[in-house]
Write a protein that holds these residues in place. Structure first.
Motif, PDB file in Angstrom:
ATOM      1  N   TRP A  98      -1.132  35.738  -7.189  1.00 35.15           N
ATOM      2  CA  TRP A  98       0.053  35.182  -7.950  1.00 35.15           C
ATOM      3  C   TRP A  98       1.516  35.631  -7.025  1.00 35.15           C
ATOM      4  N   SER A  99       1.498  36.596  -6.645  1.00 34.15           N
ATOM      5  CA  SER A  99       2.688  37.048  -5.934  1.00 34.15           C
ATOM      6  C   SER A  99       3.008  35.852  -4.648  1.00 34.15           C
ATOM      7  N   PHE A 100       1.725  35.707  -3.932  1.00 34.31           N
ATOM      8  CA  PHE A 100       1.828  34.979  -2.670  1.00 34.31           C
ATOM      9  C   PHE A 100       2.362  33.649  -3.187  1.00 34.31           C
ATOM     10  N   TRP A 101       1.802  33.052  -4.168  1.00 35.69           N
ATOM     11  CA  TRP A 101       2.092  31.902  -4.479  1.00 35.69           C
ATOM     12  C   TRP A 101       3.538  31.638  -5.128  1.00 35.69           C
ATOM     13  N   GLU A 102       4.131  32.580  -5.809  1.00 32.88           N
ATOM     14  CA  GLU A 102       5.270  32.685  -6.311  1.00 32.88           C
ATOM     15  C   GLU A 102       6.332  32.729  -5.162  1.00 32.88           C
ATOM     16  N   ASN A 103       6.241  33.435  -4.219  1.00 34.77           N
ATOM     17  CA  ASN A 103       6.813  33.800  -2.946  1.00 34.77           C
ATOM     18  C   ASN A 103       6.954  32.393  -2.125  1.00 34.77           C
ATOM     19  N   SER A 104       5.786  31.881  -2.103  1.00 36.79           N
ATOM     20  CA  SER A 104       5.915  30.685  -1.223  1.00 36.79           C
ATOM     21  C   SER A 104       6.781  29.572  -1.759  1.00 36.79           C
ATOM     22  N   ILE A 105       7.301  29.387  -3.015  1.00 37.58           N
ATOM     23  CA  ILE A 105       8.320  28.727  -3.453  1.00 37.58           C
ATOM     24  C   ILE A 105       9.737  29.189  -3.028  1.00 37.58           C
ATOM     25  N   TYR A 106       9.813  30.629  -3.058  1.00 39.32           N
ATOM     26  CA  TYR A 106      11.075  30.954  -2.481  1.00 39.32           C
ATOM     27  C   TYR A 106      11.324  30.578  -1.073  1.00 39.32           C
ATOM     28  N   LEU A 107       9.881  30.673  -0.255  1.00 36.82           N
ATOM     29  CA  LEU A 107      10.111  30.197   1.175  1.00 36.82           C
ATOM     30  C   LEU A 107      10.283  28.677   1.335  1.00 36.82           C
ATOM     31  N   LEU A 108       9.901  28.131   0.410  1.00 35.98           N
ATOM     32  CA  LEU A 108      10.228  26.635   0.553  1.00 35.98           C
ATOM     33  C   LEU A 108      11.673  26.233   0.227  1.00 35.98           C
ATOM     34  N   TRP A 109      12.145  26.838  -0.788  1.00 34.30           N
ATOM     35  CA  TRP A 109      13.559  26.814  -1.193  1.00 34.30           C
ATOM     36  C   TRP A 109      14.469  27.307   0.062  1.00 34.30           C
ATOM     37  N   SER A 110      14.080  28.290   0.588  1.00 34.57           N
ATOM     38  CA  SER A 110      14.850  28.737   1.890  1.00 34.57           C
ATOM     39  C   SER A 110      14.916  27.786   3.143  1.00 34.57           C
ATOM     40  N   LYS A 111      13.672  27.320   3.360  1.00 34.25           N
ATOM     41  CA  LYS A 111      13.749  26.415   4.495  1.00 34.25           C
ATOM     42  C   LYS A 111      14.302  24.840   4.021  1.00 34.25           C
ATOM     43  N   LEU A 112      14.214  24.385   2.854  1.00 34.35           N
ATOM     44  CA  LEU A 112      15.196  23.492   2.508  1.00 34.35           C
ATOM     45  C   LEU A 112      16.461  23.512   2.683  1.00 34.35           C
ATOM     46  N   MET A 113      16.983  24.792   2.313  1.00 33.42           N
ATOM     47  CA  MET A 113      18.304  25.203   2.568  1.00 33.42           C
ATOM     48  C   MET A 113      18.871  25.626   3.913  1.00 33.42           C
ATOM     49  N   ARG A 114      18.008  25.503   5.006  1.00 31.21           N
ATOM     50  CA  ARG A 114      18.063  25.564   6.253  1.00 31.21           C
ATOM     51  C   ARG A 114      18.165  27.068   6.738  1.00 31.21           C
ATOM     52  N   ARG A 115      17.702  27.897   6.110  1.00 33.02           N
ATOM     53  CA  ARG A 115      17.516  29.405   6.465  1.00 33.02           C
ATOM     54  C   ARG A 115      16.553  29.747   7.047  1.00 33.02           C
ATOM     55  N   LYS A 116      16.430  30.977   8.137  1.00 31.46           N
ATOM     56  CA  LYS A 116      15.458  31.531   8.654  1.00 31.46           C
ATOM     57  C   LYS A 116      14.583  32.210   7.914  1.00 31.46           C
ATOM     58  N   VAL A 117      13.307  32.247   8.063  1.00 31.26           N
ATOM     59  CA  VAL A 117      12.627  33.115   6.872  1.00 31.26           C
ATOM     60  C   VAL A 117      11.501  34.047   7.719  1.00 31.26           C
ATOM     61  N   ILE A 118      11.318  35.326   7.189  1.00 33.95           N
ATOM     62  CA  ILE A 118      10.557  36.066   7.684  1.00 33.95           C
ATOM     63  C   ILE A 118       9.531  36.219   6.479  1.00 33.95           C
ATOM     64  N   LEU A 119       8.409  36.129   6.541  1.00 32.53           N
ATOM     65  CA  LEU A 119       7.424  36.480   5.462  1.00 32.53           C
ATOM     66  C   LEU A 119       6.827  37.881   5.703  1.00 32.53           C
ATOM     67  N   HIS A 120       6.795  38.731   5.028  1.00 35.59           N
ATOM     68  CA  HIS A 120       6.255  40.058   5.311  1.00 35.59           C
ATOM     69  C   HIS A 120       4.990  40.226   4.327  1.00 35.59           C
ATOM     70  N   TYR A 121       3.518  40.409   4.968  1.00 36.91           N
ATOM     71  CA  TYR A 121       2.582  40.369   4.235  1.00 36.91           C
ATOM     72  C   TYR A 121       2.236  41.790   3.958  1.00 36.91           C
ATOM     73  N   LEU A 122       1.892  42.218   2.597  1.00 36.08           N
ATOM     74  CA  LEU A 122       1.653  43.663   2.480  1.00 36.08           C
ATOM     75  C   LEU A 122       0.265  43.981   1.762  1.00 36.08           C
ATOM     76  N   SER A 123      -0.377  43.238   1.762  1.00 40.38           N
ATOM     77  CA  SER A 123      -1.818  43.164   1.092  1.00 40.38           C
ATOM     78  C   SER A 123      -2.990  42.949   1.949  1.00 40.38           C
ATOM     79  N   ASP A 124      -4.134  42.947   1.098  1.00 39.73           N
ATOM     80  CA  ASP A 124      -5.509  42.690   1.780  1.00 39.73           C
ATOM     81  C   ASP A 124      -5.661  41.404   1.958  1.00 39.73           C
ATOM     82  N   PHE A 125      -5.275  40.733   3.295  1.00 45.34           N
ATOM     83  CA  PHE A 125      -5.235  39.323   3.548  1.00 45.34           C
ATOM     84  C   PHE A 125      -6.760  38.717   3.572  1.00 45.34           C
ATOM     85  N   GLN A 126      -7.290  39.768   4.425  1.00 45.51           N
ATOM     86  CA  GLN A 126      -8.884  39.236   4.490  1.00 45.51           C
ATOM     87  C   GLN A 126      -9.684  38.914   3.129  1.00 45.51           C
TER      88      GLN A 126
END
Length: 384
Positions: A98-126
């Motif tokens: 759930w956290s990833f999908w919520e944060n994906s929306i903030y990422l999309l907003w940021s790119k639409l507003m022409r901001r640089k974005v760093i995604l810091h992933y802090l969980s069990d990706f595998q």
């Protein structure tokens, strides 16, 4: 005037992401860091083994509905916060599901507003990516490709993500602490007449294996009766402690959620630190215990195998293996020379690889690289 960074993530009393956020807000790295707090209401308790998407309803429908409304409100207000912040860079701290999908929306907003974005992933990706459907995997890949840089906890996660994202965009920054503040003077007695096994589960005790630890207690006591078990955390941990049979509960103490000062005291008093978790990124608790010279018993999940080498600076088991957990506790209780060896190795390892100063320097350099489009790779391979 210093460049502004909008840091996106939850600021709570406990949790790895909250810990990172506190460190960044208190850091002096040449950037003005502003917070967009995405904290939701912590779970009062969850059912045993509730992980991933199931956790949304594990604490009840009312809890889930309240948190859905919080997320919806955050999504609506985020673009206004970003605009008013005048930040040129957005640093999003995320975990899985759930956290990833919520944060994906903030990422999309940021790119639409022409901001640089760093995604810091802090969980069990595998575990997250491996359990995703083919459709979900395609979306996850596209989310990562929208970023300007990605920060991960370990080389194993970097390798997984580099399958669909160029390695030059991925930086490895492990969970890190001020190691010297955790170290106690040499000569303290770890395994005494009454060994103490310490478990810290925060708000997610079920996922972190509190039920398995409780199931292992009778197995330990049958062979070595004079062991005490200390449990810290809320919700799940409290419920698990209260459900213990009287004969087992007599050997345990429950401390609730503890502040940093109390946590340090407990770490210094304990003999062994256990985290039989089902899902992790790179838990701060393990690194803190190592800095205190404690032997650790952990499961082979997430980035833990890059922190703990079985038999060298701790013991690794499979999630859910209660017998292996009990045997590992007994092994450390009985083998004091192994404990002393592990204590020395853990102190040295934390000082070398998990320095907060080094981690903050790596994050600052990542900010520089993204904003000024430089190509430094100094921190891409942490152990170099």
């Amino acid at each position: 005037m210093r460049r502004r960074v909008l840091l996106v993530g939850p600021l709570l009393k406990t949790g790895g992401i909250s810990r990172l956020i506190k460190d960044l807000l208190n850091a002096e790295i040449g950037y003005e860091i502003l917070l967009f707090n995405t904290a939701r209401i912590p779970k009062p308790n969850t059912s045993k083994g509730a992980v991933g998407y199931r956790t949304l309803f594990a604490a009840g429908v009312l809890w889930a509905m309240r948190n859905v409304l919080i997320v919806a409100w955050n999504i609506v207000r985020f673009p206004f916060r970003l605009l008013l912040s005048r930040a040129t860079l957005v640093h999003i701290a995320t975990s899985s599901h759930w956290s990833f999908w919520e944060n994906s929306i903030y990422l999309l907003w940021s790119k639409l507003m022409r901001r640089k974005v760093i995604l810091h992933y802090l969980s069990d990706f595998q575990k997250f990516y491996g359990s995703a459907t083919a459709f979900e995997k395609r979306i996850i890949q596209q989310v990562f490709k929208l970023t300007d840089s990605v920060i991960v906890l370990s080389d194993a996660v970097r390798q997984e993500i580099s399958r669909f994202l160029g390695e030059q965009a991925i930086v490895v920054v492990p969970s890190s602490i001020e190691a010297l503040t955790y170290q106690k003077s040499e000569g303290e007695k770890r395994i005494g007449e009454k060994p103490i096994v310490l478990f810290m589960g925060g708000n997610y005790g079920a996922r972190k294996g509190v039920h398995d630890l409780i199931s292992a207690i009778p197995l330990v006591k049958a062979e070595y009766s004079n062991v005490e078990f200390w449990l810290c955390g809320s919700g799940d941990v409290k419920a698990a402690y209260e459900s213990m049979e009287d004969g087992v509960r007599d050997t345990a103490k429950y401390f609730g959620l503890v502040d940093d000062a109390t946590k340090l005291q407990l770490l210094h008093m304990a003999s062994i630190y256990v985290l039989p978790s089902y899902s992790e990124g790179m838990p701060y608790g393990v690194i803190e215990a190592m800095a205190c010279g404690l032997p650790v018993i952990c499961t082979k999940v997430g980035s833990i195998p890059e922190v703990v080498t079985d038999g060298e600076n701790g013991l690794l088991i499979t999630p859910g293996d209660v017998n292996a957990l009990a045997k590992s506790i007994l092994k450390l209780v009985k083998d004091r020379s192994l404990v002393n060896k592990i204590a020395k190795a853990n102190r040295e390892k934390v000082l070398r690889f998990f320095s907060l100063t080094k981690a903050l320097d790596a994050i600052r350099m990542t900010y520089d690289n993204v904003l000024y489009e430089t190509t430094s790779t100094r921190f891409r391979n942490w152990g170099d």
